[in-house]
Design an enzyme around this catalytic site. Structure first.
Site: not given
Ligand code: NAP
Length: 290
Positions: A52, A96, A119
């Protein structure tokens, strides 16, 4: 059978994003900035976060990687999140998953400012998404919508079976595909571990999204001819012939299912790279919304 090439499509999306960044920079504006928080040293999580961050650099986004010890306390992590919420240079950030057991995932996700929640996991964004209001759509389902759209796969009126009802993939996917939208208007069945006679459902499906996390679960004798297959699964399988010591397997038994499918995503190179591209797209959206 045609491959739904997520790697190629994600490169196209990243190129489009890079062009937008170049325009911003030519106007003396700052570039969008994504931050990622990683707790612990889990190999797979580190790989995902690194790719990412690398993708940000490639398209000219700013990026920050915050790595915390596995033993970090929940309060310390919440403080890092508050700092990111209040940092005007950070447009969006992700934490994460999975987090260590001593940390409450939900508490962490609830602390993220919904305007920076690229997200799309915060209840505000999930609710807005479900109500068809502007929202950050979770990157994996968003990537699947984009892939279907760019390959002009008709979803209207089609029978879709989504296997797996997680909050980050299966459930949002089932909601989005059932909505009135360009890629949507499908009749969706959401299957899970308590579903009975799954094969009788998958055999009637025009499109199957497999997101259950069991390597090579969906076999050729479970699908009909011409089916469109979206394989979300990523499982590491030990393989001593590989330098890394493992290979990646999807939730679909590729050989037997591809023989019957009209379109299929490979693993790797399907949904995975699309997820990253859409995270970047959400970051640009967060930047513009500011
Ligand atoms: P998850 O949270 O573990 O959820 C798995 C779901 O599958 C659950 O709803 C479970 O049902 C269901 N399930 C388990 N066994 C089943 C069975 N035999 N038949 C039908 N349904 C079954 O998984 P996730 O986070 O959604 O991830 C799924 C997979 O996608 C994993 O391999 C993950 O690594 C991968 N993934 C890939 C990406 C990407 O970018 N490509 C992104 C995210 C995840 P219950 O609810 O009844 O337990």
């Amino acid at each position: 059978m045609k491959l739904l090439d997520g790697k190629l499509t994600s490169e196209q999306i990243k190129e489009e994003l890079a062009q937008e960044v170049a325009i911003l920079k030519s106007q003396n504006k700052r570039a969008p900035h994504l931050a990622a928080v990683l707790v612990g040293t889990d190999g797979a999580s580190l790989t995902y976060v690194n790719s990412k961050v690398k993708s940000c650099e490639k398209i000219g986004f700013g990026s920050t990687l915050i790595q915390l010890e596995e033993t970090v306390s929940e309060n310390e992590l919440l403080k890092v999140i508050e700092d990111l919420n209040n940092n005007p240079v950070i447009d969006g950030f992700i934490v994460q998953l999975p987090l260590p057991k001593h940390i409450d995932d939900q508490k962490v996700l609830m602390t993220i400012n919904p305007d920076k929640d690229v997200d799309g996991f915060h209840p505000t964004n999930f609710g807005r998404m479900a109500l068809e209001l502007p929202a950050f759509i979770p990157a994996t389902p968003y990537g699947i919508l984009e892939l279907l759209e760019r390959y002009q796969i008709e979803t209207s009126g089609k029978n879709v079976v989504v296997i797996g009802r997680s909050h980050i993939v299966g459930r949002p996917m089932s909601i989005l595909l059932s909505q009135k939208r360009t890629v949507g208007d499908a009749t969706v069945t959401l299957a899970h571990s308590k579903t009975r006679n799954l094969t009788s459902l998958t055999k009637q499906a025009d499109i199957i999204v497999a997101a259950l996390g069991i390597a090579e679960f969906l076999k050729g004798d479970m699908v009909k001819d011409g089916v469109v297959i979206i394989d979300v699964g990523i499982t590491r399988i030990n393989d001593t012939s590989k330098k890394s010591g493992f290979r990646l397997a999807g939730d679909v038994h590729f050989e037997s299912v591809a023989a019957k499918a009209s379109y299929i995503t490979p693993v790797p190179g399907g949904v995975g790279p699309m997820t990253i591209a859409m995270l970047l797209k959400n970051t640009l959206l967060a930047y513009h919304r500011k």
